[in-house]
Enzyme design. Structure first.
Site, PDB file in Angstrom:
ATOM      1  N   ASP A  70       0.821  -1.208   0.000  1.00 51.63           N
ATOM      2  CA  ASP A  70       0.000   0.000   0.000  1.00 51.63           C
ATOM      3  C   ASP A  70       0.858   1.263   0.000  1.00 51.63           C
ATOM      4  O   ASP A  70       1.933   1.304   0.592  1.00 51.63           O
ATOM      5  CB  ASP A  70      -0.896  -0.014   1.248  1.00 51.63           C
ATOM      6  CG  ASP A  70      -1.850   1.148   1.309  1.00 51.63           C
ATOM      7  OD1 ASP A  70      -2.702   1.260   0.416  1.00 51.63           O
ATOM      8  OD2 ASP A  70      -1.730   1.966   2.246  1.00 51.63           O
ATOM      9  N   GLU A 101       1.047  -0.657  -5.147  1.00 51.43           N
ATOM     10  CA  GLU A 101       0.049   0.375  -5.395  1.00 51.43           C
ATOM     11  C   GLU A 101       0.823   1.684  -5.495  1.00 51.43           C
ATOM     12  O   GLU A 101       1.112   2.332  -4.492  1.00 51.43           O
ATOM     13  CB  GLU A 101      -0.984   0.435  -4.262  1.00 51.43           C
ATOM     14  CG  GLU A 101      -2.144   1.363  -4.584  1.00 51.43           C
ATOM     15  CD  GLU A 101      -2.454   2.376  -3.484  1.00 51.43           C
ATOM     16  OE1 GLU A 101      -3.335   3.223  -3.700  1.00 51.43           O
ATOM     17  OE2 GLU A 101      -1.806   2.341  -2.430  1.00 51.43           O
TER      18      GLU A 101
END
Length: 813
Positions: free
Chosen positions: A482, A535
């Site tokens: 993330d 990401e």
């Protein structure tokens, strides 16, 4: 006689006297001392009254204080010229440090130690009325020195194996003495920790049930280099850690204590004395199990799960991920079916995902987090699955069942930042430790959290080992990392003056780059078949390039296996949001992705981020009436599954949920209830997603060459006025699949498309306008044969009737 000769003569006499004294003691005892010192060892057997029971033999009191009672036996006669016995009581300095929780080496003063005159026993047991040493038949009560300190000097020749009998008001507790044990961490562990290279750090630090020196208990270890002292506290000591100080192991900053008799299930924390003398109570950063939030204690854990996924693991690495089908169902476990535990989820989730044809599930962060509304993205327990749904073994059971169903398991992993909770990582030992020492570098500007100090080797080790931990201990098949962009740039969300350039004057966070490269290289080396997914929302060069290959920027690749294609997601959703009458002016938003489609190994993500916080659900983004919205959605999904790259779809979108997702109640499953009037509309979209996955998995052209430009050809990418996109996908053998996407709300009969002349006939394998999906059923059940009419630069062409707002796939007949 010379002075030298005089000294030699005196030494000779002293040696002779000691030898004679030893011989007399041996003769009096009648036999050599046993390994466990009997009571008689406190005095010569001949001098002890025959009727004196062993339980009444006290230890010698400190020299400075009178004995608590008259000894039951006479102390042994001192040997001629022997050294004078010392007082066993602690000196004032050690006593004060233990009372204030600042002693760095309690084992050096507590426990049993050979001293002149015998063996000194010392115990620190706050609230105890009495402490007795028990060794075989020997029972010797220690002197109460006050403030919970007890001591005694026993005339023993060596330290025996012993236990303590501790008397409290109304109860007597027999226990091992924690301060008689050697350290549980070896030199190799400490060396690797100091170097920041312990790839299985969770096996060294944290709490571990173990047998040490023949005794069962729990070893505790924590990294707290700035602490003046650390104590273990928990339910086993009524949350008073005064009597459980830990020892510092060299210069590594690691504190350690083996606590006998403590087993799995015990609650605990670390009481840390900070540099300013204040104390803080902290959860274990390496805890493998925690209490259910909002409770914050760590729990001693031992795994008993027996894995049944050996076949899955044996073949996981057979095909590289970027050359294999990869269709991901993103799940927020607490809200997928609210109220289900890990084990109940294991009964339902694998069956549903298998029926839908997805190859993988991606679990939103399962690591422990205090605030459920963060969806798991603000982690405090990096090594513990959230206790909201069960134990770590329960989570292993879920992963195991998914593997046995042939489904891979990805999990979101959050190494960018952590929350400021004062019982967790923030200023863990009184100073910035896991976070950067520069407040501007430490504070994450978007989320009110703290960023990790990626330049500190121990912090890097904590995170790299954590990535390995989930893959090795929980058999996770991939980590979706993330917020990578926030890690890579020093000026991320920061204004001028709020950040400092790197050593080259640039804005790249060189520490974060090195960390990501190390993490990826370590995971791929240790865990065959595992994939890491970034990401990353910028155009950083080489996110999925190997770490040892430098790009134009001069950096080596970050080493990820895949990257979310945020540009494709943004552009394509922007196009779909336009009314079809305006789409001709935005045609490039659907074609631009092919300009850079092979710059990285991409995943096409329609994730939770796109269906929350006012962004609306996927079907609600589409223009037109209810029928057109669903038709647009079906056509978009057909385009997405045919586009180069892997797929990811968030739960609820597979059946056209109209409401935004909320973690409070999860997907609107009631839309699929046959009693609901519009159930067929939603079931039709779900059936399409199932069929998309089935055809996708059976068609290598759609995934085998996702990262090879030769696997894609435009038929027409510029038919803006018609709202048509047509392209070919090729597998490794050259077998094509033709995808035609028509995004206007009209039927176009006899629409001509150029095709390869070597394919004699085409057959429709999927049409999003089929009646069973809720469409108008403008389909073509019979084969389509090419005509020798050149079109789109090709020698042959076919004529199709294009359904409205639909995607059609055709393959060679």
């Amino acid at each position: 006689m010379t002075p030298k000769g005089h000294k030699e003569s005196k030494a000779h006499k002293e040696a002779k006297a000691k030898k004679e004294s030893a011989a007399r003691r041996k003769a009096a005892a009648g036999k050599p001392p046993a390994p466990e010192v009997p009571a008689q060892a406190a005095a010569p057997a001949a001098e002890a009254p025959a009727q004196t029971p062993a339980a009444e033999v006290p230890a010698q009191a400190p020299a400075a204080e009178p004995p608590a009672r008259t000894p039951a036996v006479e102390p042994p006669a001192p040997a001629p010229l022997a050294e004078v016995a010392v007082s066993p009581a602690l000196d004032a300095g050690d006593r004060a440090r233990l009372l204030h929780g600042t002693h760095h080496d309690p084992h050096s003063v507590l426990g049993a130690h050979p001293v002149p005159g015998g063996v000194a026993f010392r115990a620190f047991r706050p609230y105890a009325r009495a402490v007795t040493v028990v060794s075989g038949e020997l029972r010797a009560e220690l002197h109460d020195d006050g403030d919970g300190f007890f001591s005694g000097l026993l005339p023993l020749t060596e330290v025996p194996v012993y236990r303590l009998l501790v008397t409290y008001d109304g109860t007597v507790h027999e226990t091992e003495d924690a301060y008689r044990f050697l350290p549980t961490l070896g030199e190799l562990d400490l060396h690797l920790i100091g170097e920041g290279r312990h790839e299985q750090l969770w096996q060294a630090l944290g709490a571990h049930v173990t047998t040490h020196q023949g005794v069962t208990g729990t070893r505790f270890a924590v990294w707290a280099p700035n602490a003046r002292g650390v104590r273990v506290t928990g339910g086993f000591n009524f949350w008073d850690g005064a009597g459980f100080p830990m020892r510092s192991l060299g210069g590594t900053g690691v504190w350690e204590l083996f606590v006998p008799g403590i087993g799995e299930g015990e609650l605990y924390k670390f009481e840390i004395t900070r540099p300013d003398g204040s104390r803080t109570l902290r959860a274990d950063p390496m805890a493998r199990r925690t209490e259910v939030p909002p409770a914050t204690s760590s729990i001693v854990h031992a795994s008993h799960h027996e894995w049944g996924d050996a076949e899955w693991l044996a073949h996981r690495a057979d095909t590289p991920v970027h050359e294999a089908p990869f269709s991901v169902y993103e799940v927020h476990l607490p809200s997928w079916r609210p109220g289900l535990t890990y084990r109940r989820l294991a009964e339902q989730l694998p069956a549903y995902v298998k029926e839908m044809g997805f190859t993988h599930v991606e679990l939103m962060p399962v690591a422990e987090h205090p605030f459920g509304g963060s969806w798991g993205y603000q982690v405090t327990g990096f090594y513990a699955p959230t206790a909201r749904l069960g134990t770590p073994d329960d989570f292993k059971y879920l992963v195991d069942k998914l593997h046995q169903a042939g489904i891979g398991v990805l999990m979101d992993w959050v190494p960018a930042h952590f929350p400021r909770d004062d019982w967790a990582l923030a200023e863990f030992d009184g100073r910035p430790l896991y976070e950067h020492h520069d407040p501007l570098r430490a504070a994450h500007p978007d989320w009110g959290t703290l960023e990790f100090d990626f330049g500190r080797r121990e912090v890097r080790n904590f995170l790299v080992a954590n990535a390995v931990y989930w893959c090795e201990e929980f058999h996770i098949d991939g980590l979706r990392v993330d917020a990578v962009a926030s890690m890579l740039y020093l000026d991320y969300s920061r204004e001028p003056g709020q950040w400092t350039p790197n050593e080259h004057g640039g804005r790249e966070n060189l520490d974060a780059v090195a960390f990501l490269q190390e993490m990826n290289a370590t995971v791929y080396r240790r865990c065959p078949g595992v994939v890491t997914i970034a990401e990353e929302s910028t155009a950083w060069d080489g996110v999925t390039r190997p770490t040892h290959h430098k790009g134009p920027s001069g950096f080596g690749g970050l080493g990820f296996g895949l990257k979310w294609n945020m540009g494709w997601m943004h552009d394509s959703l922007q196009y779909m949001s336009h009314d079809p009458v305006h789409r001709a002016y935005h045609h490039h938003e659907m074609t631009f992705s092919m300009v850079y489609a092979y710059s990285e190994n991409y995943v096409l993500p329609i994730s939770h981020d796109e269906v929350v916080h006012g962004k609306r659900s996927l079907v609600s983004k589409m223009p037109g009436d209810w029928w057109q919205q669903r038709a647009n959605l079906r056509a978009y999904l057909g385009f997405m599954w045919a586009h180069p790259g892997k797929q990811l779809l968030f739960m609820g979108q597979e059946f056209a949920q109209g409401a935004e997702w909320s973690e409070a109640h999860g997907p609107d499953w009631w839309l699929l209830d046959p009693a609901y009037g519009a159930e067929a509309d939603h079931r039709g979209v779900r059936d399409l997603v199932r069929d998309l996955n089935a055809v996708y998995r059976a068609t290598p052209a759609l995934w085998q060459r996702d990262t090879d430009p030769a696997g894609f050809e435009w038929i027409t990418g510029d038919a803006a006025d018609d709202n048509v996109f047509a392209f070919l996908r090729h597998d490794a053998e050259g077998t094509p699949l033709l995808a035609v996407c028509h995004l206007a709300p009209v039927v176009r009969p006899d629409y001509r498309l150029g095709v390869p002349e070597e394919v004699p006939a085409w057959v429709e394998v999927l049409n999003t306008d089929a009646a069973r999906y809720g469409g108008g059923d403008v389909t073509r059940p019979d084969v389509v044969k090419p005509e020798p009419q050149p079109w789109h630069g090709r020698p042959a062409s076919i004529r199709l009737t294009l359904p409205p707002l639909a995607t059609v796939w055709l393959r060679p007949a």
